[in-house]
Design an enzyme around this catalytic site. Structure first.
Site, PDB file in Angstrom:
ATOM      1  N   HIS A 183      63.199 -24.910  37.216  1.00 14.63           N
ATOM      2  CA  HIS A 183      62.310 -26.074  37.102  1.00 14.63           C
ATOM      3  C   HIS A 183      61.574 -26.227  35.778  1.00 14.63           C
ATOM      4  O   HIS A 183      60.924 -27.251  35.556  1.00 14.63           O
ATOM      5  CB  HIS A 183      61.255 -26.080  38.220  1.00 14.63           C
ATOM      6  CG  HIS A 183      61.801 -25.855  39.595  1.00 14.63           C
ATOM      7  ND1 HIS A 183      62.833 -26.598  40.115  1.00 14.63           N
ATOM      8  CD2 HIS A 183      61.445 -24.962  40.560  1.00 14.63           C
ATOM      9  CE1 HIS A 183      63.084 -26.185  41.350  1.00 14.63           C
ATOM     10  NE2 HIS A 183      62.264 -25.186  41.635  1.00 14.63           N
ATOM     11  N   ASP A 240      67.427 -18.468  39.705  1.00 17.14           N
ATOM     12  CA  ASP A 240      67.061 -17.100  40.097  1.00 17.14           C
ATOM     13  C   ASP A 240      67.343 -16.798  41.565  1.00 17.14           C
ATOM     14  O   ASP A 240      67.856 -15.723  41.898  1.00 17.14           O
ATOM     15  CB  ASP A 240      65.607 -16.802  39.746  1.00 17.14           C
ATOM     16  CG  ASP A 240      64.615 -17.822  40.279  1.00 17.14           C
ATOM     17  OD1 ASP A 240      65.031 -18.807  40.930  1.00 17.14           O
ATOM     18  OD2 ASP A 240      63.411 -17.656  40.031  1.00 17.14           O
TER      19      ASP A 240
END
Length: 486
Positions: A78, A233
């Protein structure tokens, strides 16, 4: 051998694995976060580059770096890295837990009913698109110079190779990519005011995205080897655990907390604040819910009472205390699932003069688990029913916390038998040339089973927990109306 680099919030981790998927060596370089204002969270991309050199400097004492054949990348999702036409960074990266872009999210959600049909996800302040819109509104000079926008791990790729690329799992969290098609979406780009040429190409996680530039390779002590696209991740964390099949799932107790479930198709459920993203391997997707302050809540309490986290946990275990009247809301940096509110705030409830640090520590552990129970309910509504979980992240080292989570969620929780596999291992696995073989499953130790005797206590506490947020909302203690209280 294959190198996985995972750019986390608190550090960059490098892991080298062999053809047998076993870890050969690992290293970590610490990172810090800057908070220049309310709800602001930023990092300087230059610190990420410095961290790569620190990690490689550590690894060179543990193996021959020239033996590394390929590199995979993973990282915090993000973030928004703005580059000008020459590749110069224009401002610090706004991170995943930056909550300034509230009005921009409202604008996206009000832009038309077809927004959700294309994005599959609610617009949240932590996502990339609203942050870039915030920059356009508040820092127009930066936006006007922005030629390229990259996610954090993809800036590492740009440094290493000079190439502009990303993957579907990480790009799913921008709100510019349609996770179902795994490609940039023209409607989403137009609504957010971003041009397609400002964005990198989208490659599947195992695809090569370029080679390390000769001068960078020399500085790092490696060959000019290929770098694959990699993944976000959590997606790479799942691959590190060997999770690539439907309804496999994990619970992550890192800075943030995550409940993650693999899916064989894109199954959006924005009404429950579920993230429905592409996985880091082709033709696979995943769903997840996020608690913004998980292990961070415990770290915060430790710093507040001038103790260490191991001290707090050790004292609680030694005391034998298993119940407390204190309730904790872990919304220290707002919350994603299920409230989607960057202005939500933490709370200790039911304190008395008899309350001690043991009560507060136990309440924090329970509060994070209750937040994950909210996420479990959301995932069930979205079609993911997970009957057991593997635990990862720093918080998973606490057997007590895992037992609490098993009690609260009512499922078996399996601790890893060895070191946390982590996203860096998943990134390294994506760098392996043979993607036809199944990723080996992580080895776990004896699971924590739900304690039936604790069910009544847990359910009563959860009802109290669930009642507190609406009361705070009614009192004006969360949301934009609370601005004058800051």
């Amino acid at each position: 051998m294959y190198l996985g680099l995972d750019l986390g919030t608190s550090g960059l981790k490098g892991v080298v694995i062999g053809d047998d998927h076993q870890i050969v060596a690992s290293a970590v370089a610490e990172l810090t976060v800057q908070r220049p204002g309310a709800n602001a969270s930023e990092q300087d991309p230059a610190s990420w580059v410095a961290a790569i050199h620190q990690v490689m400097d550590q690894l060179k004492h543990r193996l021959d770096l020239k033996a590394i054949a390929r590199i995979g990348l993973s990282g915090q999702m993000h973030g928004s890295v703005h580059l000008d036409a020459s590749g110069r960074v224009l401002r610090p990266c706004m991170l995943w837990n930056d909550g300034r872009a509230v009005s921009q999210c409202q604008a996206l959600m009000a832009s038309g009913d077809d927004w959700l049909a294309h994005s599959g996800n609610l617009a949240m302040p932590g996502f990339t698109a609203p942050k870039v819109m915030w920059v356009r509104e508040h820092e127009p000079a930066v936006f006007d110079q922005t030629a390229h926008i990259l996610l954090p791990k993809d800036y590492l790729r740009y440094y290493l190779t000079g190439e502009l690329a990303t993957d579907p799992s990480d790009a799913s969290g921008t709100l510019w990519l349609n996770p179902g098609t795994r490609a940039w979406d023209d409607l989403l780009l137009a609504r957010a005011g971003v041009r397609r040429e400002q964005l990198p190409q989208v490659l599947e996680g195992p695809d090569e995205s370029g080679r390390v530039k000769a001068e960078v390779a020399a500085a790092l002590g490696i060959q000019p080897i290929p770098v694959v696209a990699g993944g976000g991740d959590n997606a790479c964390g799942a691959l590190g655990l060997g999770m690539s099949e439907s309804n496999q799932g994990f619970v992550s107790l890192g800075t943030s907390g995550v409940l993650f479930a693999v899916s064989d198709r894109h199954r959006p459920c924005p009404s429950q604040t579920v993230h429905a993203f592409a996985h880091a391997i082709p033709k696979t997707w995943h769903q997840m819910t996020v608690t913004l302050s998980a292990a961070q809540s415990l770290s915060w309490l430790a710093s507040l009472v001038n103790r260490t986290v191991p001290d707090l946990l050790g004292a609680l275990v030694a005391s034998g205390k298993q119940r407390t009247p204190v309730v904790f809301l872990p919304y220290l940096n707002g919350e994603r699932s299920p409230h989607n509110n960057p202005d939500a705030r933490g709370l200790f409830f039911n304190l008395s003069s008899a309350t001690d640090s043991l009560d507060m520590t136990l309440a924090v552990l329970e509060g994070v688990a209750f937040s994950m129970r909210d996420g479990q309910a959301a995932l069930a509504t979205a079609g993911s029913q997970i009957d057991q979980l593997t635990a990862i992240g720093g918080g998973s080292r606490s057997a007590l916390w895992l037992q609490i989570i098993a009690n609260v969620l009512g499922v078996d929780v399996h601790p890893l038998a060895g070191a946390d596999q982590g996203a860096a291992v998943g990134a390294a696995r994506l760098a392996m040339p043979d993607q036809a073989q199944a990723y080996p499953k992580a080895v776990t130790s004896a699971p924590k089973h739900p304690d039936a005797a604790a069910r009544g206590y847990v359910d009563d506490k959860y009802r109290a927990y669930r009642a507190l947020y609406p009361v705070c909302s009614q009192l004006g203690l969360v949301g934009q109306q609370s601005e004058h209280l800051r």
